[in-house]
Scaffold this motif. Structure first.
Motif, PDB file in Angstrom:
ATOM      1  N   THR A  67       0.846  -1.195   0.000  1.00  0.00           N
ATOM      2  CA  THR A  67       0.000   0.000   0.000  1.00  0.00           C
ATOM      3  C   THR A  67       0.882   1.246   0.000  1.00  0.00           C
ATOM      4  O   THR A  67       1.844   1.328   0.751  1.00  0.00           O
ATOM      5  N   ILE A  68       0.524   2.207  -0.840  1.00  0.00           N
ATOM      6  CA  ILE A  68       1.328   3.413  -0.993  1.00  0.00           C
ATOM      7  C   ILE A  68       0.462   4.641  -0.767  1.00  0.00           C
ATOM      8  O   ILE A  68      -0.663   4.707  -1.269  1.00  0.00           O
ATOM      9  N   ILE A  69       1.000   5.573   0.004  1.00  0.00           N
ATOM     10  CA  ILE A  69       0.349   6.881   0.104  1.00  0.00           C
ATOM     11  C   ILE A  69       1.328   7.904  -0.467  1.00  0.00           C
ATOM     12  O   ILE A  69       2.304   8.253   0.169  1.00  0.00           O
ATOM     13  N   PRO A  70       1.108   8.363  -1.695  1.00  0.00           N
ATOM     14  CA  PRO A  70       2.063   9.277  -2.320  1.00  0.00           C
ATOM     15  C   PRO A  70       1.979  10.668  -1.705  1.00  0.00           C
ATOM     16  O   PRO A  70       1.025  11.002  -1.012  1.00  0.00           O
ATOM     17  N   GLN A  71       3.002  11.466  -1.998  1.00  0.00           N
ATOM     18  CA  GLN A  71       3.062  12.811  -1.430  1.00  0.00           C
ATOM     19  C   GLN A  71       1.918  13.682  -1.946  1.00  0.00           C
ATOM     20  O   GLN A  71       1.323  14.437  -1.200  1.00  0.00           O
ATOM     21  N   ASP A  72       1.621  13.587  -3.248  1.00  0.00           N
ATOM     22  CA  ASP A  72       0.500  14.345  -3.805  1.00  0.00           C
ATOM     23  C   ASP A  72      -0.763  13.514  -3.667  1.00  0.00           C
ATOM     24  O   ASP A  72      -0.881  12.458  -4.292  1.00  0.00           O
ATOM     25  N   PRO A  73      -1.732  13.953  -2.848  1.00  0.00           N
ATOM     26  CA  PRO A  73      -2.966  13.158  -2.703  1.00  0.00           C
ATOM     27  C   PRO A  73      -3.803  13.265  -3.971  1.00  0.00           C
ATOM     28  O   PRO A  73      -4.115  14.369  -4.420  1.00  0.00           O
ATOM     29  N   ILE A  74      -4.158  12.143  -4.540  1.00  0.00           N
ATOM     30  CA  ILE A  74      -4.887  12.133  -5.818  1.00  0.00           C
ATOM     31  C   ILE A  74      -6.276  11.551  -5.607  1.00  0.00           C
ATOM     32  O   ILE A  74      -6.431  10.449  -5.078  1.00  0.00           O
ATOM     33  N   LEU A  75      -7.302  12.296  -6.042  1.00  0.00           N
ATOM     34  CA  LEU A  75      -8.671  11.781  -6.076  1.00  0.00           C
ATOM     35  C   LEU A  75      -9.183  11.864  -7.509  1.00  0.00           C
ATOM     36  O   LEU A  75      -8.729  12.693  -8.298  1.00  0.00           O
ATOM     37  N   PHE A  76     -10.151  10.998  -7.828  1.00  0.00           N
ATOM     38  CA  PHE A  76     -10.709  10.960  -9.175  1.00  0.00           C
ATOM     39  C   PHE A  76     -12.132  11.490  -9.161  1.00  0.00           C
ATOM     40  O   PHE A  76     -12.791  11.523  -8.120  1.00  0.00           O
ATOM     41  N   SER A  77     -12.587  11.903 -10.323  1.00  0.00           N
ATOM     42  CA  SER A  77     -13.964  12.360 -10.467  1.00  0.00           C
ATOM     43  C   SER A  77     -14.887  11.170 -10.241  1.00  0.00           C
ATOM     44  O   SER A  77     -14.831  10.194 -10.976  1.00  0.00           O
ATOM     45  N   GLY A  78     -15.705  11.237  -9.202  1.00  0.00           N
ATOM     46  CA  GLY A  78     -16.582  10.117  -8.857  1.00  0.00           C
ATOM     47  C   GLY A  78     -16.964  10.216  -7.389  1.00  0.00           C
ATOM     48  O   GLY A  78     -16.649  11.189  -6.709  1.00  0.00           O
ATOM     49  N   SER A  79     -17.640   9.207  -6.866  1.00  0.00           N
ATOM     50  CA  SER A  79     -18.100   9.244  -5.475  1.00  0.00           C
ATOM     51  C   SER A  79     -16.932   9.047  -4.520  1.00  0.00           C
ATOM     52  O   SER A  79     -15.875   8.524  -4.890  1.00  0.00           O
ATOM     53  N   LEU A  80     -17.148   9.465  -3.273  1.00  0.00           N
ATOM     54  CA  LEU A  80     -16.132   9.241  -2.239  1.00  0.00           C
ATOM     55  C   LEU A  80     -15.864   7.759  -2.069  1.00  0.00           C
ATOM     56  O   LEU A  80     -14.734   7.330  -1.904  1.00  0.00           O
ATOM     57  N   ARG A  81     -16.936   6.976  -2.140  1.00  0.00           N
ATOM     58  CA  ARG A  81     -16.795   5.534  -1.956  1.00  0.00           C
ATOM     59  C   ARG A  81     -15.916   4.936  -3.048  1.00  0.00           C
ATOM     60  O   ARG A  81     -15.042   4.098  -2.782  1.00  0.00           O
ATOM     61  N   MET A  82     -16.128   5.370  -4.284  1.00  0.00           N
ATOM     62  CA  MET A  82     -15.304   4.878  -5.401  1.00  0.00           C
ATOM     63  C   MET A  82     -13.841   5.254  -5.190  1.00  0.00           C
ATOM     64  O   MET A  82     -12.941   4.457  -5.466  1.00  0.00           O
ATOM     65  N   ASN A  83     -13.586   6.447  -4.673  1.00  0.00           N
ATOM     66  CA  ASN A  83     -12.214   6.882  -4.447  1.00  0.00           C
ATOM     67  C   ASN A  83     -11.540   6.079  -3.339  1.00  0.00           C
ATOM     68  O   ASN A  83     -10.330   5.844  -3.389  1.00  0.00           O
ATOM     69  N   LEU A  84     -12.315   5.682  -2.343  1.00  0.00           N
ATOM     70  CA  LEU A  84     -11.739   4.895  -1.251  1.00  0.00           C
ATOM     71  C   LEU A  84     -11.598   3.423  -1.628  1.00  0.00           C
ATOM     72  O   LEU A  84     -10.661   2.754  -1.200  1.00  0.00           O
ATOM     73  N   ASP A  85     -12.527   2.931  -2.431  1.00  0.00           N
ATOM     74  CA  ASP A  85     -12.547   1.497  -2.751  1.00  0.00           C
ATOM     75  C   ASP A  85     -12.948   1.285  -4.213  1.00  0.00           C
ATOM     76  O   ASP A  85     -14.058   0.850  -4.502  1.00  0.00           O
ATOM     77  N   PRO A  86     -12.046   1.599  -5.147  1.00  0.00           N
ATOM     78  CA  PRO A  86     -12.399   1.469  -6.573  1.00  0.00           C
ATOM     79  C   PRO A  86     -12.762   0.040  -6.980  1.00  0.00           C
ATOM     80  O   PRO A  86     -13.536  -0.158  -7.897  1.00  0.00           O
ATOM     81  N   LEU A  87     -12.192  -0.936  -6.296  1.00  0.00           N
ATOM     82  CA  LEU A  87     -12.459  -2.333  -6.661  1.00  0.00           C
ATOM     83  C   LEU A  87     -13.743  -2.860  -6.026  1.00  0.00           C
ATOM     84  O   LEU A  87     -14.158  -3.993  -6.291  1.00  0.00           O
ATOM     85  N   ASN A  88     -14.364  -2.039  -5.158  1.00  0.00           N
ATOM     86  CA  ASN A  88     -15.639  -2.395  -4.522  1.00  0.00           C
ATOM     87  C   ASN A  88     -15.531  -3.708  -3.743  1.00  0.00           C
ATOM     88  O   ASN A  88     -16.381  -4.591  -3.861  1.00  0.00           O
ATOM     89  N   THR A  89     -14.468  -3.837  -2.936  1.00  0.00           N
ATOM     90  CA  THR A  89     -14.233  -5.092  -2.191  1.00  0.00           C
ATOM     91  C   THR A  89     -14.573  -4.973  -0.711  1.00  0.00           C
ATOM     92  O   THR A  89     -14.602  -5.968  -0.008  1.00  0.00           O
TER      93      THR A  89
END
Length: 1446
Positions: free
Chosen positions: A1286-1308
């Motif tokens: 697991t990596i937390i990069p220096q620049d925090p990156i979020l994508f256009s979409g729901s908060l849930r998708m950003n936290l768990d894109p694989l929906n697991t």
């Protein structure tokens, strides 16, 4: 009798008046308009050249000749000779007209006209009229009529006019002070003769050059001023602003009537039709007038049927046949010239429209408000300037077909009435019964088109987000998840396209409607009255008219289709251009900055703040308190509800996330300013950039990748800070610039730049910060709590108040004390601190080293340090393998099915025509024909079979195209997703977006449509060849050379055409990259008031694209004009052949032969053009397949239950970024125990980051291996490897979409797990207060959240994954101190079972690690516990000492 059939016979009076006066009438009618044109179009004057002198001398001689003719006639009358008035009126008219011609010649020279079309036509008409006169004189001479003066005068006049005509074909020298003279590579059109311009022969030079060798961008001409952005966009912008101004005024009046909704809401609630109508009005005011005038001219000519009447009359003299054949040829050529002029003008208007709309969209990006920016994305904007603009360009060509087709249809019905009487009414009835069906289908297609474009937008938005942040996606191993999302949208997009294509196939199945008309009409005509005989003439002429009807009817769906698509695109453009604008409400104040009772939407309550000149104000507060929003308010970026904001002087702004251009380091820092070497060097030193620049191959001139992809977060922030410092502004707004840099670098920057003794000591500075240690050195501190100022004052004052600030400092210092004694004795967490610097800095160095060594020794110095590779363009014709790739993507069964269906429908068409000819040949007994019912029935059945075959073949091609499009898109997406990081560093995002927007649009829509046309014309041609050869075998003599010549023209043209298409496609990518870059940095651009410079840069890119596009437009016209001239010649020879063999041919056979010759011309022409269009557009397939050959990441064996312990071993591990480069890591051999906490330290460039790069296999090992739990990671699938770290990069990156998708894109994970992670990161309450909680939509890049909140969300991701190895890269840099302490504590408890490697920026963050690895020059310098390393007083001790911790 011979002479009667040979000479033209016009009465002498007619020749002396009407024939002689036609050229004069032309010149006098045109003169007023031409004079006004010349008065308003000054191009400078032309010096007296030999050509001009020759024209003037000849003009004066002709004038004298005319007047001498007049005086001689008057002398004859005086001598008693009887002369009609025409004898002295005509010379007088001719003489006065000659004076006008001489005057125009002089006027044209003064106005800079190099070649005159008006005078050339006048001299041509004069020459033709003189030939008639000379013909009469020859007849008189043969009859021994003596009139020597008039004979000599006529011959002399005719000769001189011919000379004038010939020299009119030549061009004069360019006007004095003309831009053409100073231009190094001017467009030849400007200096081409009139004839060359209307036939496009001036383009032949470039075609020949392209045929001999592949064209390069430098070979193309400069853009003419009238086609440049400077001319076009400024005019459109003025028109649009005038309209917007009137709308704003109306809205202000509405507000006064208590309608107080926000402007954006009003715009969004405004009906789409209203918005698009306004845009249409503006575009029409600019381009509409040219458009209609040209089309009116193009429709002046109609075909002549006199030749067929001549063939029927066996007694007509042969000269009539030759005259009619010549007339047919002349009218056909004239029609060609008008039609090609119309098409050329339409296409040039299209190019200008593209320039205008692209420029307007770009300017809109720079003035969009924050709210408007959240409502749109880069992907959508790229679609607007690529796909939607193309739809508007298509409409320009097809629009006139909408009103022209009904006129042609009415004319056909009138002729049918004359032929078949009342039976023609049935044709009208059938036609109008089919119209509602057409309109219903069109309406349904419109809905599918809207859906198709919406899905295309969604896909563009997602692909742009993926490519922008591909590094994060790769690090989290999310490629498959995001690919599935893209393919899911693509599936819906293609579903809409497929439905639209099927409906289009049903509309395009136009032979069905004309066939129904023919069937019903012939059935009614023959069955209602037995005496109605369908003879060959009625059948043939009716079918000819129905074919014309078919052409008009088949053009209508294309026109309606273009209108439907353009309406959707116009609505989308209008909606974008109507979004809310940024309104800066600043005014000048005595204080440098003042905010009085300010309140902004969702950010602040009432704020009162004043900053005096030269002060340093620090703004502190917790995450989400509104610190960045305060700076945004001062920049005018947030909507002000009440109060007053004033700013005095120029502003420089450093955002929390640095915005870096794809340019050299120097260009990023100068940002449009002039170079001042001494100041530049001081800035570089103060911002601690000297050590970084020394590692770059070209120093300051080294190129930075898009969004700074190849440099670290700290380097980006320092470049951004250097840019601000270099500007020498009055006010500096600094949004936490110290968070992204190391402690010692941060201290250096504060001392040298921001602090009391820094470069900015005399400037006004507002500094948002979480760095507590600098607060005693600032003038004032503002403490923000929930958008309100809680406390304000100097450091000592706030401590004495013992309020929020004092509590904050106390908790911080206590935590520091606890930490000092909390050195763990047992291994617990493994944090792998993955720095953006760690990956990026090393990648950057590798990139630069690679570039340095890859360059040939002779490479120009300007190429040193270049990173982004330009668009690669292929050369020559498109390889056959590309066509095979496209057909393979379609599938062999589909291809065979298409061929079979086309064969069936063409066979049915041939049988239907043959059956009709047999029907027409049926003998007539007692005024009636037998077997009429059988004839009608079989004719109908064959027609239905043909219609079904037509529908099937069209649908098969279009659906086959959809299948190919789906496969090619998937291949493109997979090829790019599997490319290594180096590929994304060297490939601009514009190149990738270009492939996914414009090129895929060509594969989706253009290629299938052109393939359908090509196959249709090809099979139609085969049918006609068979018919003609069977009817008149001698026609082979004409057909074979014709086909060979057409092929030769196409072959000559297509090499240049393909290369022009490639160059044009390559020149689009920089536009898209620039749009993307500007969209991301519009706030910074506005803060620096650099809008005009960026507009100029965009205009330059658009003009470069138009420079590549314009020759392609001319090339198409050159091909079309030459093919049509060739076809017209064939018609001429066919007609002459018919005249010569008149006695042997029946009128029916002659008409049949001529009509099919005409059809061959049209069909061959369209076939060659369709093939050329395919060859031009198949370049898109070539460009999409281009990335299939680039290097890919390897896929290996999959291990399920791994790792269990988290033990990491490096065995003699070395790494290099490319072959033949020096090793970045050398012989690293260490063992890290499971659950151990390791800190990694070292100076910049020591190889800390490269260690992380190797562990994640972003670059493969050069020597040795890395094992995790005893398994060599080189044998593990990349996806599996990266999902286990697991990596937390220096620049925090979020994508256009729901908060849930950003936290768990694989929906697991379930919602409970997600809420737990949010609670641990102290985000639970924040998310609970959001409108949709976990379903809250994040905007692109997560712009509707603060940087700190985004950083915490990235931490929540790590908590969810709970892998055995965790990677943090300065994960707490953007949060306040209290939150930082909480996070450190949370990491210790939540990740105690994990292995932790920490790559240190701040040495104090790794002092509590079990062991510390110190690297130097890619080798291990020290590796032991912190206590032992401090005792050794080696490299680590010096690093700690530099940080001020000893």
């Amino acid at each position: 009798a011979f002479r009667k059939s040979y000479y033209l016979h016009f009465p002498q009076c007619f020749q002396d008046t009407v024939v002689a006066w036609i050229p004069c009438a032309f010149l006098w009618v045109v003169f007023p308009f031409y004079y006004l044109y010349l008065k308003h179009h000054k191009k400078g004057y032309i010096r007296m050249s030999h050509l001009f002198k020759a024209k003037m001398v000849l003009g004066f001689i002709l004038m004298l000749l005319c007047f001498s003719n007049l005086f001689f006639t008057l002398w004859e009358i005086n001598q008693g000779t009887l002369r009609a008035p025409a004898f002295f009126i005509s010379p007088a008219v001719l003489g006065i007209t000659m004076m006008l011609a001489v005057f125009l010649t002089q006027l044209e020279r003064q106005k800079g006209v190099q070649s005159s079309g008006v005078l050339l036509i006048y001299w041509l008409l004069s020459f033709l009229s003189s030939i008639v006169t000379v013909n009469l004189k020859i007849q008189h001479a043969m009859k021994l009529v003596s009139d020597p003066f008039h004979h000599i005068a006529s011959y002399t006049y005719s000769t001189l006019v011919l000379v004038e005509l010939v020299i009119s074909f030549f061009t004069d020298q360019p006007p004095f002070f003309s831009k053409i003279v100073s231009d190094s590579n001017p467009c030849p059109e400007a200096s081409a003769s009139f004839v060359s311009r209307i036939t496009y022969w001036w383009f032949s030079g470039l075609l020949w050059k392209g045929y001999q060798q592949p064209l390069e961008a430098e070979d193309l001409w400069s853009l003419m001023k009238e086609n440049s952005s400077e001319e076009i966009v400024s005019q459109l912008e003025r028109e649009w602003k005038m309209y917007c101004g009137s709308i704003t005024f109306e809205k202000d009046q509405q507000r006064e009537a208590d309608l107080t909704e926000a402007r954006e809401t009003q715009v969004l609630l405004e009906p789409e039709d209203c918005q698009s109508k306004s845009l249409l009005k503006v575009l029409w005011s600019m381009f509409g007038t040219y458009f209609l005038f040209v089309k009116f001219s193009a429709n002046l000519l109609f075909s002549c049927s006199l030749f067929l009447e001549f063939m029927k009359d066996q007694e007509s003299p042969n000269w009539k046949g030759y005259f009619y054949a010549g007339l047919m040829f002349f009218l056909a050529c004239l029609q060609t010239l008008f039609e090609q002029w119309y098409m050329y003008t339409c296409l040039v208007i299209g190019v200008r429209l593209k320039t205008a709309v692209t420029g307007l969209v770009y300017r809109k990006i720079l003035v969009m408000s924050n709210a408007a920016r959240k409502a749109t994305t880069v992907g959508e904007i790229v679609n607007l300037v690529s796909v939607d603009v193309q739809k508007l360009m298509d409409l320009i060509i097809y629009f006139n077909g909408i009103w022209l087709a009904p006129i042609r249809i009415i004319i056909c019905f009138v002729f049918l009435w004359q032929l078949l009487g009342p039976s023609a009414l049935t044709a009208v009835a059938v036609f109008f019964l089919l119209l509602p069906l057409n309109f219903a289908i069109t309406k349904k297609r419109s809905q599918f088109q809207v859906s198709f474009m919406q899905h295309k937008d969604d896909r563009a938005k997602l692909t742009n987000a993926i490519f922008s942040d591909i590094k994060v996606i790769k690090l989290y191993a999310w490629e498959k998840a995001f690919m599935e999302k893209v393919l899911g949208i693509r599936k819906q997009e293609l579903q809409a396209l497929k439905r639209s294509q099927l409906l289009f196939a049903s509309v395009v199945c136009c032979p069905f409607a004309p066939f129904q008309i023919a069937l019903v009409m012939f059935a009614v005509y023959t069955l209602v009255d037995e005496t109605h005989v369908l003879d060959a003439q009625k059948a043939f002429v009716s079918l000819t008219l129905i074919n014309i009807l078919n052409t008009a009817h088949s053009f209508l769906p294309f026109s309606i289709n273009a209108l439907v698509q353009a309406k959707v695109s116009l609505n989308r453009l209008a909606a974008f251009l109507s979004l809310e604008d940024f309104l800066c409400n600043h005014s000048i104040s005595a204080a440098l900055i003042a905010v009085t009772s300010g309140a902004t939407v969702l950010c602040f309550g009432r704020i009162n703040l004043s900053v005096l000149e030269g002060n340093l104000l620090a703004v502190v507060g917790q995450v989400g308190a509104g610190k960045s929003s305060l700076l945004a308010t001062l920049l005018g970026e947030l909507q002000k509800l009440e109060g007053h904001v004033s700013v005095k002087g120029t502003v420089a702004y450093v955002p929390q996330q640095a915005w870096i251009q794809n340019a050299s380091v120097e260009d990023n820092i100068l940002f449009g300013k002039e170079m001042d070497d001494s100041w530049y060097n001081r800035v570089i030193h103060a911002c601690a950039l000297h050590p970084d620049l020394e590692t770059f191959p070209a120093g300051s001139r080294s190129e930075i990748g898009e969004k700074g992809i190849n440099i670290s977060g700290g380097q980006k922030q320092r470049v951004g800070l250097a840019r601000a410092v270099y500007q020498k502004a009055a006010i500096y707004l600094l949004d936490d610039p110290l968070s992204a840099v190391d402690a010692q670098v941060g201290q250096h920057i504060f001392e040298q730049v921001i602090g009391p003794n820094g470069l900015l000591k005399e400037k006004t500075r507002i500094l948002v910060t979480h760095t507590i240690s600098i607060l005693p050195y600032v003038d004032n501190i503002v403490v923000l709590v929930d958008g309100e100022i809680s406390e304000m004052g100097c450091y000592q004052e706030l401590l004495q108040k013992n309020g929020v600030f004092a509590d904050f400092l106390y908790s911080y210092s206590s935590a520091q004390e606890e930490e000092a004694y909390d050195l763990p004795g047992n291994p617990h967490i493994v944090v792998f601190l993955y720095s953006d610097r760690s990956l990026k800095a090393s990648t950057e160095r590798s990139s630069y080293r690679a570039i340095r060594q890859d360059r040939a020794p002779t490479a120009a110095s300007k190429d040193v340090g270049r990173l982004i590779e330009g668009e690669k363009t292929q050369h020559g014709r498109v390889n056959t393998s590309i066509y095979l790739d496209y057909l393979k993507a379609m599938g062999s069964p589909v291809c065979l099915y298409i061929i079979l269906l086309f064969t069936c429908q063409q066979t049915a068409s041939f049988c239907r025509g043959y059956w009709l000819s047999k029907w027409a040949d049926d003998p007539v007994n007692n005024g009636t024909q037998k077997h009429t019912e059988l004839r009608v029935g079989v004719f109908g059945v064959l027609g239905v079979i043909q219609a079904i075959g037509k529908f099937g073949s069209t649908a098969a091609v279009l659906l086959g195209g959809t299948i190919a499009s789906r496969k090619l898109f998937r291949q493109l997406l997979e090829n790019i997703a599997r490319s290594p990081m180096m590929f994304f560093e060297q490939t601009s995002i514009g190149n990738l977006l270009n492939r996914f927007s414009k090129e895929m649009d060509a594969i989706d829509s253009v290629i299938p449509d052109k393939l359908k046309s090509l196959l249709g014309f090809l099979f139609n041609l085969l049918e006609i060849y068979i018919v003609i050869v069977l009817a008149t075998p001698i026609a082979v003599v004409a057909i074979v050379p014709l086909t060979v010549l057409y092929a030769a023209f196409q072959n000559f043209y297509v090499a240049t055409s393909c290369q022009l298409r490639r160059l044009e496609a390559a020149s689009r990518s920089p536009i898209y990259s620039h749009i993307s870059e500007t969209f991301q940095g519009s706030g910074v651009i506005r803060a620096y008031k650099a809008q005009q410079r960026f507009i100029s840069q965009n205009d330059f890119r658009v003009d470069e694209n138009q420079r590549m596009c314009f020759p392609g437009v001319v090339a198409d016209r050159w091909l079309a004009a030459n093919l049509e001239f060739l076809g017209n010649s064939i018609v001429l020879f066919a007609a002459l052949f018919a005249v010569i063999n008149k006695k042997q041919l029946t009128p029916g056979i002659a008409a049949f032969s001529i009509s099919y010759a005409l059809q061959i011309t049209g069909i061959l022409n369209w076939m060659v053009r369709s093939w050329t269009e395919i060859e031009n557009n198949v370049v898109s397939v070539e460009r999409v397949k281009e990335y299939s050959t680039t290097p890919k990441e390897v896929a290996n064996q999959i291990f399920q239950a791994w790792p269990t312990e988290g033990r990491i071993e490096f065995r003699n591990y070395s790494l290099q970024y490319r072959p033949n480069l020096e090793l970045a890591l050398k012989n690293i051999t260490i063992t890290i125990r499971g659950q151990e906490k390791i800190g990694i330290a070292g100076r910049t460039g020591a190889g800390k980051s490269t260690l992380a790069v190797g562990l994640l296999r972003l670059v493969e090992a050069a020597e040795g291996e890395i094992s995790i739990d005893g398994i060599n990671i080189a044998h593990i699938g990349l996806h599996d490897l990266r999902t286990k770290i697991t990596i937390i990069p220096q620049d925090p990156i979020l994508f256009s979409g729901s908060l849930r998708m950003n936290l768990d894109p694989l929906n697991t994970y379930c919602d409970a797990d997600i809420w737990t992670a949010l609670e641990l990161t102290q985000l639970k309450n924040f998310v609970l207060n959001l409108p949709d909680q976990l379903n809250y939509e994040c905007s692109e890049q997560g712009e509707n959240l603060s940087i700190g909140q985004k950083q915490l969300l990235c931490l929540a991701r790590a908590l969810l994954r709970k892998t055995k190895i965790l990677v943090l890269d300065e994960a707490t840099a953007s949060v306040d101190v209290e939150m930082d302490l909480h996070i450190q504590s949370m990491i210790r408890t939540q990740f105690k079972e994990c292995t932790v490697l920490t790559i240190a920026h701040r040495v104090n963050t790794i002092l509590d690690c079990n062991r510390i690895l110190v690297l130097e020059n890619g080798q291990i310098a020290e590796f032991d516990t912190p206590e032992k390393l401090m005792a050794q007083k080696g490299l680590f001790y010096r690093l700690v000492e530099e940080s001020g911790l000893v």
